[in-house]
Structure formats: C-alpha cells, structure tokens
Design a protein around this motif. Structure first.
Motif: not given
Length: 442
Positions: A172-190
């Motif tokens: 669950i911690g690793v999955a949470g890290s992946l979701l957090l990573m996607s959430f944080i990097l979303g503005p940079l991708q945009r």
C-alpha cells in the motif's frame, strides 16, 4: 542522471521500506514483551496453584501429583514441571520431570522469583521459585517451570501471523508513492505539453494555471519562448532579405548573359556558373533557415496538403513534357517540419524525377508505425549503387548532359537532417529507375 519519476519512485520505495522495517521491529518488540508477560503471568498462576495444593499436603507431599491434574505434568519431558523441596532435603516432583530435578536459585529467596535455568536433557526452562513457610511450621521450596521453547513458539506464531499484514502495508505504501508521484509530476507533464502547443499558437503560458512552485519556471519559459520566437523570426527575415538582395544582381547578370548570347557570344560556361551560384545560395539559405527553425519550433505541417499542392504544379510540368505523375498518399498525414522546408525537399526530389524520367513518375506517402515514409520513383536511367554517395554530395553531378546544379539532392539531405529525418537512394523495384525514400519521425 535519474529522472524525477525514477527519483520519486525510488524515494517512495526506500521510505516505505524503512517505515515498514522500523514499524515491524517496533511491533515485534511489543509482541515479544506481551508474549513474555503472558508467559510469566501463566507461570505465576501455576506457582500459586502449587503453593495452595502443597498447603493441604505438607504432611503427605506425594499426594500433590493427584491434586495437580494438568495432563502435561504427567507426561515425561513435556516441558511443564513442578517441584517442592523440604528443609531436610526431601524433593518431590511432577511425573513429567521423570528422574530429573529443577535447580533452585541461590539464596533460596522467600519472595517469588522468575529466572532461567537448565532442565532435563539440557532444556532451557523459565522457572518461578519461592521459599514458603506454612502454618504447621514446615518450610518448603516451591518451583514450577516451563520450557522456553513454548515461549519461542508463541512469539514466532504471533510474528508469522503479522508478516502478511506488514507486507500488505508495504505494498500500500509503494502504491501510495506511485499515486503521489503521478499527482506531483502531473503539472510538469502538463507544462511540457503546453510548451509545445503554446509555441504553435504563438501564445504565452499562464503562471496561474500551475502550482506556485512551478510558476517562476513558467515565467522563465515565457521569456525563453518569446526570445526563441524572435530568433526564428529574425533568422527567417535575414535569410529572406539576403535572398532578395542576391536575386536582383543575379537576375541582372542572367539578363546580360541572354543579351550576349543573342549577340552571338558564347555564354554556356557563364550560364552554368551562374546556375551553380544560384543553387549554392539556395542551399545555404535553406540550411540557415532550417538550422534556426528545426530545434526551436514544434511546428507541424499538413503533409497531405503540401503533396496535393506540389502534385498540381508538377503534373502540369510532366504533361507538358509528355510524362505522367502518379500520386498515392494516405489521408491526414502530418509531419514535424516547417511547411516551407518539407515542400522544398519534395519539390527538389520531384523536379529531379520529372527531369530524368522517360515517361513515368510516382509518389507514394504512407504512415508507418513511428514515421511517415515518402517514396518518389521514376523510370529513368537511375543511379548505380556505387554512385549513391556521390549523388548526395554537395554538387555531385553524375551527368552533365542535363542542365542543373546537382544540388537538389544535397539541399534535401541538409533540410531533412536538420529535423532528424533521412533520405536514402534505391533502385525502384516497379519502375526500374531511381527511388528516393524519405523517412520522417512522427
């Protein structure tokens, strides 16, 4: 250097692993303490039972075996034992001790004492001992003991039951890290996507559309985009001004050569030299334009429209010379090249094909998996395999019987190279002449 995504992923996995490891150690330590406390509490309870039982059998200690009815006490070496010893050295034990005895702590304390000792067959025991003086005046050493193997087994069972829980927490911690990573990097991708599209629209980015940590970067990118647009526009303007400035003198020279030729002067060599000067200037200007455009823009050109426009021009030229031009293209073809550059490439290749063909020229443009492929074929004499490199070289003319500068292929190669595309020469399988194959990444 690791990407932000890789760093976030590795950091999340590392922090999750450390958290789960520390949490596991802390919980296991707590469980060990709880199991040990429960083990000792059960040992004290059995010691109390033995003390009470002995209080009614001080005159007949052998009767204790009938009072202590735990089945484990009757099974030899079961791991659960009791023992009482009198002041005169008489020792009475549970049947489970068989012929062994339980050691007593030094000093024979008169308070209940828990300690570790050796039992039968070198078994490690946890023992509770106390020196008791009863109402009839007799003094007895009362011991109960249990194998520590039972304690270890209880600890392992408790730990084993919790391992899947901690594994699930880790996942669950690793999955949470992946979701957090996607959430944080979303503005940079945009931001990456917006930079490409805003360039095409000649528009600035809006800092308010991004998190406050990214806004300063957006302001800097706006300045950089404006500067790059100015560089591209200035380079194109300078190239256009230079071309305009050179065309007038060249046109004057060409008119003078025509006049001299009409007067009977031999001007063939001068005409050819002027043609080569024009071609070299065209190549240099094309390279200058491409070098200042390809890496600074994200422009996309409707290749289908460019092909249709060139087809109308060269079909007229081919008809005038009694030749045919066949066009076969996929719909909605787009390439990441400036429209003027791709049309100059195709124009040079079609001009060569029409000029050298006997009767037929064919253009095919198709979409491949990761690129657009354009093939221009003719039924002319072609170019031998060993001469392909020479044909692509600057001004490499293989036949001087046809007018031209020999720079058409070289200009095409320069323009395509500026955009990471390529031009290959082959022998046409269907028409027998030259095949020029262009591949442009999509």
């Amino acid at each position: 250097m690791l990407s932000l995504r890789q760093r976030a992923l590795l950091g999340g996995i590392a922090s999750g692993a450390v958290s789960v490891t520390l949490g596991t150690l802390a919980v296991f330590s707590y469980i060990n303490d709880r199991v040990s406390d429960r083990f000792d509490t059960a040992l004290r309870d059995r010691h109390t039972q033995l003390v009470v039982g002995l209080s009614v059998t001080t005159q007949n200690p052998d009767a204790l075996r009938d009072l202590m009815f735990d089945p484990a006490y009757g099974t030899p070496y079961s791991g659960r034992y009791w023992q009482v010893s009198s002041d005169d050295g008489e020792i009475y034990t549970s049947a489970s001790l068989f012929d062994g005895i339980i050691a007593e702590p030094h000093g024979s304390p008169d308070v209940q004492t828990l300690w570790n000792t050796q039992g039968p067959e070198n078994e490690t025991l946890r023992s509770a001992f106390q020196k008791i003086t009863y109402e009839d005046g007799t003094v007895w050493g009362v011991s109960v003991a249990e194998s520590r193997a039972q304690l270890v087994a209880e600890r392992r069972a408790a730990q084993k039951s919790l391992l899947p829980v901690f594994a699930l927490v880790g996942l669950i911690g690793v999955a949470g890290s992946l979701l957090l990573m996607s959430f944080i990097l979303g503005p940079l991708q945009r931001l990456r996507s917006d930079v490409a599209h805003r360039w095409d629209r000649d528009d600035d980015l809006e800092p308010g559309d991004y998190p406050e940590e990214v806004s300063p970067l957006v302001d800097d990118l706006n300045k950089l985009l404006r500067r790059n647009r100015d560089i591209v526009a200035g380079s194109r303007r300078q190239a256009a001004d230079l071309a305009h400035a050179l065309k007038t003198p060249a046109a004057i020279l060409r008119n003078e050569l025509v006049t001299l030729s009409e007067a009977g002067a031999a001007t063939d060599i001068a005409q050819e030299a002027l043609d080569r000067i024009d071609a070299q200037l065209s190549r240099s200007l094309a390279r200058l334009r491409a070098l200042h455009t390809a890496d600074l823009t994200h422009s996309r050109t409707d290749l289908s429209n460019s092909i249709d426009r060139l087809a109308r021009l060269f079909t007229t030229i081919a008809d005038r010379e009694g030749k045919t031009l066949e066009i076969n293209r996929d719909p909605d073809l787009w390439v990441r090249m400036d429209a003027q550059d791709i049309e100059e490439v195709l124009g040079n290749l079609l001009d060569n094909a029409v000029k050298w063909s006997r009767r037929s020229v064919r253009l095919k443009a198709n979409r491949r998996q990761d690129h657009i492929q354009i093939r221009i074929e003719d039924d002319g004499p072609g170019i031998p395999l060993h001469a392909h490199r020479e044909a692509l070289r600057s001004g490499g003319r293989l036949d001087t019987s046809v007018t031209g500068s020999g720079l058409g292929l070289a200009i095409a190669v320069d323009l395509l190279a500026a955009y990471g595309a390529r031009l290959d020469l082959r022998t046409s399988a269907s028409l027998g002449g030259l095949e020029c194959r262009v591949e442009i990444s999509t």
